[in-house]
Each structure stands twice: as structure tokens, then as C-alpha cells.
Enzyme design. Structure first.
Site, PDB file in Angstrom:
ATOM      1  N   ARG A 149      -2.975  11.446  -0.759  1.00 48.94           N
ATOM      2  CA  ARG A 149      -2.568  12.087  -2.023  1.00 48.94           C
ATOM      3  C   ARG A 149      -3.666  13.028  -2.515  1.00 48.94           C
ATOM      4  O   ARG A 149      -4.848  12.753  -2.328  1.00 48.94           O
ATOM      5  CB  ARG A 149      -2.283  11.024  -3.091  1.00 48.94           C
ATOM      6  CG  ARG A 149      -0.972  10.307  -2.879  1.00 48.94           C
ATOM      7  CD  ARG A 149      -0.792   9.187  -3.883  1.00 48.94           C
ATOM      8  NE  ARG A 149      -0.872   7.878  -3.257  1.00 48.94           N
ATOM      9  CZ  ARG A 149      -1.057   6.737  -3.912  1.00 48.94           C
ATOM     10  NH1 ARG A 149      -1.160   6.725  -5.221  1.00 48.94           N
ATOM     11  NH2 ARG A 149      -1.121   5.599  -3.253  1.00 48.94           N
TER      12      ARG A 149
ATOM     13  N   HIS B 244      -3.076   0.988 -10.970  1.00 49.33           N
ATOM     14  CA  HIS B 244      -4.060   0.035 -10.432  1.00 49.33           C
ATOM     15  C   HIS B 244      -4.486  -0.991 -11.491  1.00 49.33           C
ATOM     16  O   HIS B 244      -5.563  -1.580 -11.415  1.00 49.33           O
ATOM     17  CB  HIS B 244      -5.324   0.747  -9.883  1.00 49.33           C
ATOM     18  CG  HIS B 244      -5.094   1.453  -8.589  1.00 49.33           C
ATOM     19  ND1 HIS B 244      -5.663   2.666  -8.294  1.00 49.33           N
ATOM     20  CD2 HIS B 244      -4.352   1.118  -7.502  1.00 49.33           C
ATOM     21  CE1 HIS B 244      -5.287   3.059  -7.088  1.00 49.33           C
ATOM     22  NE2 HIS B 244      -4.478   2.140  -6.590  1.00 49.33           N
TER      23      HIS B 244
ATOM     24  N   GLU C 216      -5.258  -8.223  -6.174  1.00 50.63           N
ATOM     25  CA  GLU C 216      -4.116  -7.994  -7.064  1.00 50.63           C
ATOM     26  C   GLU C 216      -3.100  -9.131  -6.973  1.00 50.63           C
ATOM     27  O   GLU C 216      -2.464  -9.492  -7.961  1.00 50.63           O
ATOM     28  CB  GLU C 216      -3.445  -6.658  -6.699  1.00 50.63           C
ATOM     29  CG  GLU C 216      -4.300  -5.467  -7.077  1.00 50.63           C
ATOM     30  CD  GLU C 216      -4.087  -4.254  -6.190  1.00 50.63           C
ATOM     31  OE1 GLU C 216      -4.361  -4.348  -4.973  1.00 50.63           O
ATOM     32  OE2 GLU C 216      -3.652  -3.218  -6.709  1.00 50.63           O
TER      33      GLU C 216
ATOM     34  N   ARG D 210       4.702  -6.993  -7.979  1.00 46.41           N
ATOM     35  CA  ARG D 210       3.991  -5.840  -8.522  1.00 46.41           C
ATOM     36  C   ARG D 210       5.053  -4.772  -8.784  1.00 46.41           C
ATOM     37  O   ARG D 210       5.719  -4.310  -7.851  1.00 46.41           O
ATOM     38  CB  ARG D 210       2.974  -5.329  -7.521  1.00 46.41           C
ATOM     39  CG  ARG D 210       2.227  -4.117  -8.015  1.00 46.41           C
ATOM     40  CD  ARG D 210       1.372  -3.555  -6.910  1.00 46.41           C
ATOM     41  NE  ARG D 210       0.523  -2.481  -7.403  1.00 46.41           N
ATOM     42  CZ  ARG D 210      -0.086  -1.617  -6.607  1.00 46.41           C
ATOM     43  NH1 ARG D 210       0.047  -1.728  -5.305  1.00 46.41           N
ATOM     44  NH2 ARG D 210      -0.834  -0.673  -7.101  1.00 46.41           N
TER      45      ARG D 210
ATOM     46  N   ASN E  45       4.432  -7.151  -3.042  1.00 41.56           N
ATOM     47  CA  ASN E  45       4.045  -5.783  -3.380  1.00 41.56           C
ATOM     48  C   ASN E  45       4.784  -4.898  -2.374  1.00 41.56           C
ATOM     49  O   ASN E  45       4.336  -4.701  -1.252  1.00 41.56           O
ATOM     50  CB  ASN E  45       2.525  -5.650  -3.251  1.00 41.56           C
ATOM     51  CG  ASN E  45       2.042  -4.256  -3.550  1.00 41.56           C
ATOM     52  OD1 ASN E  45       2.836  -3.369  -3.887  1.00 41.56           O
ATOM     53  ND2 ASN E  45       0.743  -4.044  -3.420  1.00 41.56           N
TER      54      ASN E  45
END
Ligand code: ADP
Length: 400
Positions: free
Chosen positions: A242, A182, A380, A94, A9
């Protein structure tokens, strides 16, 4: 020697990785994981075993010009030394954006990398780094199969009304629409929920991935119906740095009145906003929870308010809600945040069990709560490893 899958990732200044053992017919077993951090400054490489004990660690001095590719070499060398040269059988990545065309994991080849690079303007801070890691592995281990797992894929089934932005149609036609992100996390959570609470999993559930990036996903029977992130990973909730959803008029104001360039606005929205921007202290929820500064509390209040407000919106998308699932760093470990979100959602019939919540228990709602509230640790990397095995070795099919 086990046959191992490496998952990567790759972000702008870090690469998170994990090694999983391929076990046909079951979920891949995590062997080790780690990260390369502070790329572009003073890189730090660390590998930990499944229990978190450090297996190896290396630091480079500040000002080091080593890029992603140069820093993947020590990782591959460590894997070879640790597992033997034959045992690494594939790499799963990813990849943040699959656009309209890619909504299933797929084996990577040079032509596909070129095609995915065309999506970089849709995810400028993630896609180029994701693909840099693919190119680096191709260079370092030319024969090693690589698989792309898209963070947008889980949301592919969202209805056109949900994905549409109210812009002139020509922009929709070129791909300016809501995608959602996500997805690997939500797919993993849907799988665990089906194991832990099958009746709930077949109902209407809102999952909250609350890490540095944060979003909600409305799922019906384990499929994404709506989500808070949209065209980019900037939309929706307040995040570490963010902004989350924002009146586009604010952007016009910043450009017209403050003369901010596109690059300056982009930097501000991705890196200087969110919890960090509002608190002026930190993007780290632990730091904010420990602070007595009023601005830290205001950032926390806004974070919680926006989660609760978006849960209301997604409840409408689902036509009601049966369950709420908290996950990722804040969702799994910040009991005060879960308690505050649940308190704001009392109108939905949510009652939090304070003791269970304080203990980070799997079920944190009271028996009479109309909505079940659960905490599930996301993974993940496990999802990427599962997809990678299933693309490359369909006869060894791993269960998600
Ligand atoms: P990423 O999106 O980078 O994978 P994580 O899922 O690790 O991030 O989440 C990082 C966030 O989780 C940070 O804001 C961090 O402060 C928060 N966090 C981690 N542990 C705790 C804790 N025990 N209490 C409160 N917040 C925590």
C-alpha cells in the site's frame, strides 16, 4: 476440557485464527493458532500449538473454488475433534470498521451484521471478508455467540481537529473523516507497556505497528491521540503493497492522463504500491534487506524516511515524546530498520544501543537516551479473545 474462544481475522485471501483458553480474572491463554491461506486459489490450512509446532495441516489443489465459509468447516471440525464439542464457547472477530457508532466490542446479531455491511465502502478490501466470516459461523454453528472487535475503536477518543478532513462539511457529516486502524494492536501494546514500564506508559509514547500493513499511533497515558492511518488503511506510512499518504492530485493525474478506472487505481494503491511498487522486487522486508539491488535499498530508505517524518508529526501532536515502541513483523524482528529509524530520529535525543537492538531486546535505547525505545511483540488475537470474554462473561472478566 478448557472453555475456548476462537478468534478470527478474515481477509480477502486468508483467515488467521487463534484458540484461547478462558481463564477468569487473567489474560486468556493461547492454546493454538494458525491460518487458512491462498483462499480462491490453492487453499492451505495449518494449525500450530503455542510453541509453533504443527498440529494439523491440509492442502487443496490449485483452482479450488472453496470460499471462506467452506474453509471454516475443517477448522471447526478440527476444534471439535481436538477440544470436544462443548468446549468452544464463543467466536471473536476482528472487524476493521466500526464507523462512528461502534467503538466498543459488541455481541453480533443479524441486524448488526447488516448495519456493519453498510460500512463496507469505507473498507472495501477488509469489511466484506470480516463479515463473510461472521455469516459463515452463524450458518455453521447457529447458537455460538459471536463478538465484533473493531480496529477503529481504540482511536475513538481522538479530538475532532485530529479526525477532521478539510473537505466540504457535508462529507464530514456522512462519515468521511479520519478513523485510524490497527487499534487492537495498539490497545494490546498499551497494556503490555503498562506492565513493563508503567511510568513511560503514563507518558507520551509513539507506537509503530510495522507489519505488511504499517502505521504509527501517538498515545498519551495509553490513549490514542493521533495516528497515521486515516479514512482508510491506505493512509500514512509506506506499507508492503500500500502506498501510504499520497497527494490526491496524483490520483487525478492517473485517472485523467493514464485513463485508469477507479477499480484499477484501487488495485494499484492497495496491491501494487508500497515496498513492492518501489522496489519492483517484493513486499517482504526480509527479501529487500537481503537484496543488493539498488531499488530494494530505495524502497527501504523511503520506508524508514516516512516513519521518521511521521514520528516528527506525531511528536507535535503529543507536544513531545517520551518513548518509542516497535512492533509487528518488521518492528519486532528487523533490527536494521529500527536502527535506521532511530538514527534519523537522533535529533529527538534518541540513542540506540546497537547490541540490544541486534538481539531484539525489550529495551533498545541507551540509558542516556532522552527517549526510551522498546520492542514489544503484539498479539491482536489475545486482545480479541479478551474483549470477547468481557462482552459475553462480564463476571469472568479477563485483563487486557
Ligand atoms: P501482517 O501485517 O500480515 O500480520 P507481519 O506482522 O507478520 O504481517 O509482518 C510481515 C513483515 O515482517 C514482512 O515484511 C516480513 O518480511 C517482515 N519480517 C518478518 N520477520 C522478519 C525478520 N526477521 N527480519 C526482517 N523482516 C521481517
Amino acid at each position: 476440557m478448557p472453555q475456548a474462544i476462537l478468534t478470527l481475522n478474515a481477509g480477502s485471501s486468508s483467515i488467521k485464527f487463534a484458540l484461547h483458553e478462558m481463564e477468569p480474572g487473567t489474560r486468556p491463554r493461547r492454546l493454538s493458532h494458525g491460518q487458512i491461506e491462498d483462499i480462491g486459489n490453492a487453499p492451505h490450512f495449518v494449525v500450530r500449538d503455542a510453541d509453533g509446532a504443527t498440529l494439523t495441516e491440509q492442502r487443496w489443489p490449485s483452482g479450488s473454488a472453496l470460499d471462506h465459509a467452506a474453509l471454516l468447516t475443517p477448522l471447526l471440525d478440527w476444534i471439535t475433534g481436538h477440544l470436544g464439542v462443548e468446549s468452544l464457547v464463543a467466536v471473536g472477530h476482528r472487524i476493521v470498521h466500526g464507523g462512528n457508532a461502534y467503538y466498543r466490542p459488541v455481541r453480533l446479531d443479524p441486524a448488526l451484521v447488516v448495519e456493519l455491511a453498510r460500512l463496507s465502502p469505507l473498507a472495501p478490501l477488509h469489511q466484506p471478508h470480516n463479515l463473510a466470516a461472521v455469516r459463515a459461523i452463524t450458518h455453521l454453528r447457529p447458537g455460538l455467540p459471536q463478538v465484533a472487535c473493531f480496529d477503529t475503536a481504540f482511536h475513538h477518543g481522538m479530538a475532532p481537529t485530529v479526525t477532521r478532513l478539510a473537505l466540504p462539511r457535508r462529507f464530514t457529516d456522512e462519515g468521511v473523516r479520519r478513523y485510524g486502524f490497527h487499534g487492537l494492536s495498539y490497545e494490546y501494546l498499551a497494556g503490555r507497556l503498562r506492565e513493563q514500564a508503567p511510568t513511560l506508559a503514563s507518558g507520551r509514547v509513539i507506537a509503530a505497528h510495522l507489519g505488511n500493513g504499517a502505521s504509527l499511533c501517538a498515545m498519551h497515558d495509553g490513549r490514542s491521540v493521533d495516528t497515521t492511518m486515516g479514512f482508510t488503511a491506505l493512509d500514512g506510512l509506506v506499507m508492503g503493497t500500500r502506498c501510504g499518504n499520497l497527494d490526491p492530485g496524483a490520483l487525478l493525474y492517473l485517472q485523467q492522463v493514464h485513463g485508469l478506472s477507479v477499480a484499477a487505481v484501487e488495485h494499484m494503491l492497495y496491491h501494487d504500491s508500497g515496498l513492492l511498487g518501489v522496489s519492483g522486487i517484493s513486499n517482504d522486508m526480509r527479501t529487500l534487506l537481503a537484496s543488493s539491488d539498488v531499488h530494494a535499498q530505495e524502497a527501504i530508505d523511503l520506508f524508514v524516511f516516512r516513519i521518521a517524518r511521521e514520528v516528527g508529526a506525531l511528536t507535535s501532536s503529543l507536544g513531545g515524546v517520551d518513548g518509542l515502541v516497535f512492533s509487528a513483523g518488521i518492528g519486532e524482528r528487523a533490527a536494521p530498520i529500527r536502527a535506521a529509524v532511530c538514527a534519523r530520529l537522533a535529533w529527538l535525543g534518541i540513542t540506540c544501543d546497537d547490541d540490544a537492538n541486534a538481539a531484539n531486546a525489550a529495551l533498545i535505547s541507551t540509558p542516556d537516551s532522552r527517549v526510551q525505545v522498546r520492542v514489544i511483540a503484539t498479539d491482536e488475537e489475545s486482545m480479541i479473545a479478551t474483549h470477547t470474554i468481557n462482552v459475553l462473561y462480564p463476571t469472568s472478566r479477563a485483563t487486557p
